[in-house]
Scaffold this motif. Structure first.
Motif, PDB file in Angstrom:
ATOM      1  N   GLU A 163      18.672  36.198 105.406  1.00 12.08           N
ATOM      2  CA  GLU A 163      19.720  35.745 106.309  1.00 12.08           C
ATOM      3  C   GLU A 163      20.994  35.426 105.530  1.00 12.08           C
ATOM      4  N   GLN A 164      20.835  34.737 104.390  1.00 10.10           N
ATOM      5  CA  GLN A 164      21.994  34.413 103.564  1.00 10.10           C
ATOM      6  C   GLN A 164      22.667  35.681 103.050  1.00 10.10           C
ATOM      7  N   PHE A 165      21.853  36.671 102.684  1.00 10.04           N
ATOM      8  CA  PHE A 165      22.430  37.915 102.159  1.00 10.04           C
ATOM      9  C   PHE A 165      23.335  38.574 103.186  1.00 10.04           C
ATOM     10  N   PHE A 166      22.852  38.756 104.411  1.00 11.44           N
ATOM     11  CA  PHE A 166      23.653  39.454 105.404  1.00 11.44           C
ATOM     12  C   PHE A 166      24.908  38.663 105.771  1.00 11.44           C
ATOM     13  N   ARG A 167      24.800  37.335 105.792  1.00 13.63           N
ATOM     14  CA  ARG A 167      26.001  36.531 106.044  1.00 13.63           C
ATOM     15  C   ARG A 167      27.022  36.721 104.928  1.00 13.63           C
ATOM     16  N   PHE A 168      26.527  36.701 103.688  1.00 13.40           N
ATOM     17  CA  PHE A 168      27.399  36.902 102.529  1.00 13.40           C
ATOM     18  C   PHE A 168      28.000  38.306 102.549  1.00 13.40           C
ATOM     19  N   ALA A 169      27.166  39.312 102.781  1.00 16.24           N
ATOM     20  CA  ALA A 169      27.620  40.708 102.739  1.00 16.24           C
ATOM     21  C   ALA A 169      28.652  40.992 103.817  1.00 16.24           C
ATOM     22  N   TYR A 170      28.447  40.436 105.012  1.00 17.10           N
ATOM     23  CA  TYR A 170      29.391  40.679 106.111  1.00 17.10           C
ATOM     24  C   TYR A 170      30.771  40.139 105.758  1.00 17.10           C
ATOM     25  N   GLN A 171      30.819  38.933 105.202  1.00 20.00           N
ATOM     26  CA  GLN A 171      32.108  38.338 104.862  1.00 20.00           C
ATOM     27  C   GLN A 171      32.810  39.115 103.748  1.00 20.00           C
ATOM     28  N   LEU A 172      32.048  39.488 102.714  1.00 21.05           N
ATOM     29  CA  LEU A 172      32.656  40.219 101.603  1.00 21.05           C
ATOM     30  C   LEU A 172      33.175  41.579 102.061  1.00 21.05           C
ATOM     31  N   ALA A 173      32.379  42.302 102.825  1.00 27.07           N
ATOM     32  CA  ALA A 173      32.821  43.625 103.309  1.00 27.07           C
ATOM     33  C   ALA A 173      34.027  43.494 104.230  1.00 27.07           C
TER      34      ALA A 173
ATOM     35  N   ARG B 234      14.139  37.698 113.472  1.00 30.84           N
ATOM     36  CA  ARG B 234      13.548  36.361 113.397  1.00 30.84           C
ATOM     37  C   ARG B 234      13.292  35.853 114.814  1.00 30.84           C
ATOM     38  N   PRO B 235      12.317  34.950 114.984  1.00 35.51           N
ATOM     39  CA  PRO B 235      12.020  34.451 116.331  1.00 35.51           C
ATOM     40  C   PRO B 235      13.159  33.585 116.846  1.00 35.51           C
ATOM     41  N   GLY B 236      13.248  33.477 118.145  1.00 37.50           N
ATOM     42  CA  GLY B 236      14.266  32.656 118.779  1.00 37.50           C
ATOM     43  C   GLY B 236      13.853  32.317 120.192  1.00 37.50           C
ATOM     44  N   PRO B 237      14.544  31.374 120.819  1.00 40.72           N
ATOM     45  CA  PRO B 237      14.152  30.960 122.178  1.00 40.72           C
ATOM     46  C   PRO B 237      14.288  32.067 123.209  1.00 40.72           C
ATOM     47  N   ASP B 238      15.172  33.041 122.942  1.00 38.57           N
ATOM     48  CA  ASP B 238      15.374  34.127 123.910  1.00 38.57           C
ATOM     49  C   ASP B 238      14.638  35.403 123.514  1.00 38.57           C
ATOM     50  N   ALA B 239      13.775  35.325 122.502  1.00 39.97           N
ATOM     51  CA  ALA B 239      13.053  36.516 122.044  1.00 39.97           C
ATOM     52  C   ALA B 239      11.557  36.352 122.303  1.00 39.97           C
ATOM     53  N   ALA B 240      10.951  37.411 122.824  1.00 41.69           N
ATOM     54  CA  ALA B 240       9.496  37.419 123.002  1.00 41.69           C
ATOM     55  C   ALA B 240       8.844  37.697 121.651  1.00 41.69           C
ATOM     56  N   SER B 241       7.931  36.813 121.224  1.00 40.13           N
ATOM     57  CA  SER B 241       7.314  36.924 119.899  1.00 40.13           C
ATOM     58  C   SER B 241       5.945  37.595 119.995  1.00 40.13           C
ATOM     59  N   PHE B 242       5.712  38.541 119.093  1.00 37.39           N
ATOM     60  CA  PHE B 242       4.445  39.260 119.044  1.00 37.39           C
ATOM     61  C   PHE B 242       3.953  39.314 117.605  1.00 37.39           C
TER      62      PHE B 242
END
Length: 942
Positions: free
Chosen positions: A104-114, A568-576
């Motif tokens: 999660e940290q990687f994609f947040r970092f990568a999005y900002q840098l790009a 990742r799981p979340g309140p609006d996602a069905a988990s399997f």
């Protein structure tokens, strides 16, 4: 510079970089970061001022993920850059301590840098020195890119020698691109490689290229392959690998085409990264104001946007224009911006720049105007009657057009020509009249009587059409009014009847609302999270099969339009999830949805497990069931996914081809092939997969564009135009398709299709269209008639790069260099990669600077895209240089590429001196045949 030394008003403190110090501004006690750009400013005042102006213009940068630049100032013979200190920010390399970022940290970092690299490239700036020390990360996770220097801000020649100030520093060389180390020419893709190295370091905890010395590292970058991230970080996410792979190709032409595509890729892989970044983009730095109110008469610019979510973007664009022309933003709150400008000229230039920049921003509508009057500054806020009155006017003006109030117009007398724009909100308004183009030094022949009669007849026909349309509208309105009367009478009668018949129960008029959960759809997809499977008991063979089933199910479910697989799981996602265990009859899969378990199913191979899992998920969320590949195809597909996740590209290639052979109609395999083969440089295989994707899923516009571009590049007009036509059926205002079809329609003199495409192009932002009404005149050789109409269009559309190139080219052909120079200046901002260099070649040829012309031509041709007429332009440049051999060679290449210039070449007076050359006759025959081919291909678009 030693500590405690003074440089102008700045007391130098701790050194934090090779040329960066922490310093204190003794005028206010503020701590700043000071960067020494050069110790030797030019002695000659004119050159010194020119350099200072250029650097200040290029340093007018505002971005949430860029270290804030406060000032560029000369001190003695030094030129220094003053920056804000990034509180709690530390370099990425120091932050990692050899440990990778979480996914999660990687994609947040990568999005900002790009995102910030994309911004610099939009501003036509190369960074050239992106490295782990230049990328700062705050405690909140906000990225701040630093490292800009004189090489970036003075826009020197794009040779790597200018970007190798620290070429002997091993820590710097480790981030350089191969072409940068080899002192070849560089471009935006060079920054993408350096960014890829930084992202690799963030994902794996170390750099991809190692060596004992700078020379060893340089040799590894140029000759060796990067270390596999899997060997460092075995659990690295496969989607992170995709991001790294697209940036780290040795060949720059195989890398992502630009930073924008990297941003879009990251956003597709993890949508939460953009959401995380938005919180920083919305923040606005508020200047510290004097506690006492100040009253003064000022020249101000006001701007606002109706969409508060876009306020930060508005602040950035308009604020940048204000800063560039020595103004300051005094009210940066919420959705309104108030800025003060030091003079009328500064205000007009800032307004023009903001208007131009906003014209290129799709979806951003900003209302803004220039005003003058008494204002009050208190608590960092601008207020007063003048501000309130002007702010009230903003509600009534059209967006993205600069308006000028009467109060400002009084100040601006003799500075600019104004056009009356009426009164709004109690204030009289004006707009700027674009200056008429300077008269050419040599005029062409006056329009003939026949041409004037033709134009007059066209105008009369247009007037008659308008009258007829008005008459039809009146008839329609009359019919509509009669219909409304009938409906009203009928409604009254029906109500009377119902009131008279009250013994019957009233029927419910409310639509029945279905109860219970609704099946997901493409418009309202169900978010689904598939957790990694458990294996009971732990067994390597079972674990391998579980991984294959998990990856296969993820990929197939991700292709269902009514489902959206999340990471990742979340309140609006069905988990399997599922467990793979050894039962009495062998391996069996037990699917689960939360605490609910499904019936155990025998798992003979990966295919049976994938089918079980997919059926379980679609049944639970009420998704539409469907059939898909045979077992052989599913098993091979799962093997390909596992091999790709392990970076075993050879095995992945073999398994993927086996899956497609087993079932050519298996869409997930074809989708993977389209991307996998493109990333591997196997263009023909990627195109074949894209064609199959289009056949299986016509709604996949990404695949359709790949097919259309590739076939156009290969000269297959029939397939290319048919594909673009299919794109237009789904996206009627697709810019790329409309631009290309309109250009080829002009090249075969098809006014019906040309005008139809042109009508749709008027619905898109003006800066994106490449076709204009006079193109048919120009294509038929009527250059003098075309140029005058181009001028008229440019007055209404001053910031269109394609139009600027057309006017510039024709101006050179008509020996009017002053006009060409004006258009060249526009292209330096709006189309710096292609249009600017192409027009530079024309101008250099006209002044007989052959070497300059050829160098500019090479740059422009390398930046050209399918559908451009680059080689036709090259032929004109060589004709100006009187180089017949190069004219013939260029026209031959234009014919081979089937450029949209057939009519133009066949009628161009510049090439008439070649009429007796048998080589030119062959070229004419080729273009004539191409016209027939293009007409037949375009016929299917109707």
């Amino acid at each position: 510079m030693p500590s405690n030394q003074f440089l102008g008003p700045y007391q130098i403190g701790e050194r934090v970089g090779s040329s960066v110090w922490i310093a204190e501004d003794t005028r206010g006690g503020k701590k700043i970061a000071l960067k020494l750009l050069t110790r030797t400013l030019p002695k000659e005042p004119a050159k010194r001022d020119a350099l200072l102006r250029e650097v200040r213009v290029n340093a007018a940068l505002y971005h949430a993920f860029l270290v804030p630049l406060l000032e560029i100032t000369p001190i003695d013979d030094h030129l220094v850059m003053i920056m804000e200190i990034v509180e709690e920010g530390q370099p990425l390399t120091r932050l990692l301590h050899g440990q990778p970022l979480e996914r999660e940290q990687f994609f947040r970092f990568a999005y900002q840098l790009a995102s910030v690299v994309k911004y610099l490239h939009i501003k036509n700036l190369l960074h050239g020195n992106i490295n782990g020390d230049a990328v700062l990360v705050t405690s909140e996770g906000q990225v701040k890119l630093g490292g800009l220097n004189l090489s970036n801000l003075a826009r020197r020649e794009r040779t790597s020698a200018q970007y190798q100030q620290k070429g002997s520093d091993a820590n710097c060389v480790a981030y350089m691109a191969p072409e940068q180390i080899a002192t070849q020419s560089i471009d935006e893709r060079t920054d993408l490689f350096s960014m890829g190295v930084v992202l690799f370091e963030a994902a794996a905890g170390r750099r991809p290229f190692a060596g004992a010395t700078a020379a060893d590292i340089a040799r590894a970058v140029v000759e060796a392959q990067p270390i596999s991230p899997k060997s460092i970080h075995p659990d690295i996410d496969a989607r992170i690998m995709n991001v790294l792979g697209t940036c780290l190709f040795k060949d720059p032409f195989k890398r992502a085409k630009d930073a924008k595509s990297v941003v879009e890729m990251i956003d597709h892989l993890d949508t939460t990264a953009a959401t995380f970044a938005e919180q920083f983009e919305r923040r606005v730095t508020v200047a510290v104001a004097s506690p006492e109110a100040e009253h003064r008469r000022s020249i101000v610019m006001l701007a606002d946007t109706a969409d508060e979510s876009l306020a930060a973007r508005m602040q950035q664009i308009v604020g940048e224009a204000v800063y560039l022309f020595d103004g300051k933003v005094v009210d940066p709150f919420a959705k309104r911006l108030v800025a003060e400008l030091p003079s009328v000229d500064s205000a007009l230039e800032a307004g023009r720049k903001a208007e131009f920049d906003l014209s290129t921003e799709e979806g951003l509508e900003v209302r803004f105007l220039l005003h003058a009057g008494e204002i009050e500054i208190a608590g960092g806020e601008a207020r007063g009657a003048a501000i309130e009155k002007a702010a009230g006017v903003l509600e009534h003006v059209e967006p993205n057009t600069l308006f000028i109030t009467e109060e400002f117009a009084k100040e601006a007398r003799n500075h600019v020509r104004l056009r009356d724009a009426g009164a709004r909100g109690g204030l009289k308004l004006f707009t700027i009249v674009v200056p008429e183009p300077a008269a050419p030094t040599e005029t062409g022949p006056e329009p003939t009587t026949a041409e004037l009669a033709e134009e007059e007849a066209a105008e009369q026909a247009a007037l008659l059409a308008l009258h007829a349309a008005a008459k039809r509208r009146r008839s329609i309105l009359a019919a509509a009014a009669a219909f409304v009367v009938i409906v009203v009478i009928g409604s009254v009668a029906l109500m009377w009847k119902r009131s008279a018949n009250r013994v019957q129960p009233e029927a419910s008029v409310a639509a029945a609302v279905p109860s219970g959960p609704q099946p997901p759809s493409a418009a309202n997809p169900q978010r689904v999270f598939i957790a990694p499977f458990t294996v009971e008991p732990p067994d390597p063979a079972l674990a391998a099969r579980a991984q294959a089933i998990h990856l296969g199910a993820l990929e197939i479910l991700g292709g269902f339009p009514e489902l959206r697989v999340v990471e990742r799981p979340g309140p609006d996602a069905a988990s399997f999830s599922a467990s793979l265990r050894l039962g009495a009859a062998g391996a069996e899969l037990v699917p689960a949805a939360g605490t609910k378990q499904g019936t155990p199913a025998a798992v003979l191979d990966a295919a049976s497990g994938i089918r079980t899992m997919v059926q379980w998920v679609t049944t639970e969320v009420q998704a539409k069931p469907r059939t898909y590949a045979a077992a052989d195809a599913l098993n091979a597909f799962a093997d390909a996914l596992v091999a790709r996740s392990a970076s075993d590209l050879t095995k992945a290639d073999t398994a993927l081809r086996a899956a497609m052979t087993a079932d050519p109609n298996f869409l997930p395999a074809q989708l993977m092939a389209m991307q996998f083969f493109a990333a591997s440089g196997k263009t023909a295989d990627a195109l074949a997969a894209a064609k199959q994707v289009v056949a299986l899923d016509p709604a996949n516009l990404d695949a359709a564009r790949k097919v259309a571009r590739s076939t156009l590049m290969a000269g297959d007009l029939q397939v290319s135009f048919a594909t673009y036509e299919s794109i237009l059926r789904r996206q009627p205002n697709d810019v790329e398709a409309l631009n290309l079809l309109s250009r080829y329609a002009a090249s075969v003199n098809d006014p019906a299709l040309f005008n139809a495409a042109l009508a749709r192009l008027k619905r898109i932002p003006a800066g994106q269209a490449v076709s204009h009404e006079p193109d048919l005149l120009a294509a038929s050789g009527r250059i003098d008639a075309a140029i005058q109409r181009y001028y008229a269009i440019e007055e209404k559309m001053p910031n269109n790069p394609a139009l600027a190139l057309k006017i510039g080219r024709l101006a050179v052909l008509r020996h009017s260099l002053p006009i060409a120079e004006i258009e060249l200046k526009k292209l330096s901002d709006s189309d710096p990669l292609y249009g600017f260099h192409m027009l530079s070649a024309y101008i250099a040829a006209e002044t007989q600077k052959r070497d300059v012309a050829e160098k500019a031509l090479q740059t422009a041709i390398s930046a050209s895209m399918p559908g451009d007429d680059a080689w036709t332009c090259a032929a004109e440049v060589y004709a100006i240089l009187a180089d017949t051999g190069s004219v013939i060679a260029s026209l031959q290449k234009a014919a081979q590429r089937k450029e949209p210039s057939a009519s133009y070449v066949l009628s161009n007076p510049l090439f008439r001196y070649l009429e007796n050359d048998p080589r030119f006759q062959e070229i004419r025959d080729s273009f004539a045949a191409q016209q027939k081919e293009a007409r037949a291909a375009l016929a299917q678009v109707r």
